[in-house]
Motif scaffolding. Structure first.
Motif, mmCIF file in Angstrom:
data_model
loop_
_atom_site.group_PDB
_atom_site.id
_atom_site.type_symbol
_atom_site.label_atom_id
_atom_site.label_comp_id
_atom_site.label_asym_id
_atom_site.label_seq_id
_atom_site.Cartn_x
_atom_site.Cartn_y
_atom_site.Cartn_z
ATOM 1 N N PRO A 1 -4.406 -6.497 -3.367
ATOM 2 C CA PRO A 1 -3.629 -6.059 -4.540
ATOM 3 C C PRO A 1 -2.715 -4.864 -4.279
ATOM 4 O O PRO A 1 -1.781 -4.624 -5.053
ATOM 5 N N CYS B 1 -12.815 -5.571 -11.100
ATOM 6 C CA CYS B 1 -12.097 -6.733 -10.578
ATOM 7 C C CYS B 1 -11.471 -7.559 -11.698
ATOM 8 O O CYS B 1 -10.380 -8.121 -11.531
ATOM 9 N N ALA C 1 0.782 -5.997 -4.130
ATOM 10 C CA ALA C 1 1.350 -6.236 -5.464
ATOM 11 C C ALA C 1 1.812 -4.919 -6.087
ATOM 12 O O ALA C 1 2.865 -4.862 -6.734
ATOM 13 N N CYS D 1 -10.337 -8.096 -2.307
ATOM 14 C CA CYS D 1 -9.981 -7.482 -3.595
ATOM 15 C C CYS D 1 -9.567 -6.021 -3.435
ATOM 16 O O CYS D 1 -8.760 -5.503 -4.212
ATOM 17 N N SER E 1 1.037 -10.889 -6.635
ATOM 18 C CA SER E 1 0.272 -10.823 -7.892
ATOM 19 C C SER E 1 -0.590 -12.065 -8.051
ATOM 20 O O SER E 1 -1.750 -11.982 -8.478
ATOM 21 N N CYS F 1 -2.722 -8.119 -12.482
ATOM 22 C CA CYS F 1 -1.966 -9.032 -11.621
ATOM 23 C C CYS F 1 -1.363 -10.184 -12.423
ATOM 24 O O CYS F 1 -0.244 -10.631 -12.139
ATOM 25 N N GLY G 1 -3.364 -11.632 -5.802
ATOM 26 C CA GLY G 1 -4.294 -10.640 -6.347
ATOM 27 C C GLY G 1 -5.308 -11.239 -7.289
ATOM 28 O O GLY G 1 -6.521 -11.048 -7.104
ATOM 29 N N TRP G 2 -4.818 -11.975 -8.314
ATOM 30 C CA TRP G 2 -5.815 -12.525 -9.253
ATOM 31 C C TRP G 2 -6.569 -13.713 -8.663
ATOM 32 O O TRP G 2 -7.688 -14.024 -9.074
ATOM 33 N N VAL H 1 -6.985 -0.497 -8.673
ATOM 34 C CA VAL H 1 -7.280 -0.762 -7.262
ATOM 35 C C VAL H 1 -7.949 0.455 -6.612
ATOM 36 O O VAL H 1 -8.855 0.295 -5.781
ATOM 37 N N ILE I 1 -8.301 -5.861 -12.542
ATOM 38 C CA ILE I 1 -7.309 -6.156 -11.499
ATOM 39 C C ILE I 1 -6.671 -7.518 -11.749
ATOM 40 O O ILE I 1 -5.444 -7.674 -11.644
#
Length: 203
Positions: A164, A60, A167, A160, A18, A67, A21-22, A110, A63
């Protein structure tokens, strides 16, 4: 590996991916802004260039929010498992619900990001002294400065679109393990209550 250790490992991996992810989303937003500035600075004098990538920018950003939620949830859940708070059934059910909700939210986002990544591109328009520049001229300028408007050719957007997913996977696993832990807690209490009743009746 005991169920508690398995849950803690899953929560740690949820937390790690996570954060990744971010982080890749923030990196993508920074890189896209840098590329936008580069394109505008490379345009001939008097040319006003507009780059529209708000579709993938918006996705994004969501997302990153999903995350961030999973990062907080996995951290809180891990601490509650280490302490005695993790034995409370209601808290485990709440954590499981929120974790699965976050995983589902991230999954939907995603998927949308992957569709945009595979099919869309930055919309570039330009004007020179108030007159709109044709797309053929804009494409020649893109080739000259060595940039591509297609999202699938941007390595930072590729991250990207891919990372993710891990996650999502581990958040789903953590949610299911938390739900199982809540059920085991309930079964343990029922067994304990049954044993007490049996001892009372024997006396």
């Amino acid at each position: 590996m005991t169920p508690k250790v398995l849950l803690l490992v899953s929560l740690f991996l949820t937390f790690a991916f996570s954060v990744v992810g971010w982080s890749v989303v923030i990196n993508a937003l920074v890189k896209s802004n840098q590329e936008s500035s580069y394109v505008k600075s490379a345009a001939p004098g008097g040319t006003i260039v507009d780059l529209n990538y708000h579709d993938v920018y918006s996705v994004c950003s969501v997302i990153a929010a999903a995350c961030a939620l999973l990062t907080a949830l996995s951290l809180v859940s891990a601490f509650s498992q280490i302490s005695s708070i993790g034995r409370k059934q209601r808290l485990l059910h709440l954590q499981a619900f929120l974790m699965l909700f976050g995983a589902l939210w991230l999954l939907a986002t995603v998927i949308a990001c992957d569709v945009l990544f595979a099919t869309r591109s930055t919309k570039i328009t330009a004007t020179f002294d108030g007159v709109a520049v044709s797309q053929s001229v804009i494409q020649q300028m893109e080739q000259t400065i060595g940039v591509s408007p297609e999202y699938r050719k941007q390595w930072y957007l590729r991250l990207c679109a891919i990372l993710p997913w891990f996650a999502v996977l581990f958040a789903t696993l953590s949610g299911l393990l938390l739900h199982k832990a809540a059920r085991n807690t309930n079964d343990y209490r029922n067994t304990e209550a049954t044993e007490k009743i049996a001892r009372t009746s024997d006396e």
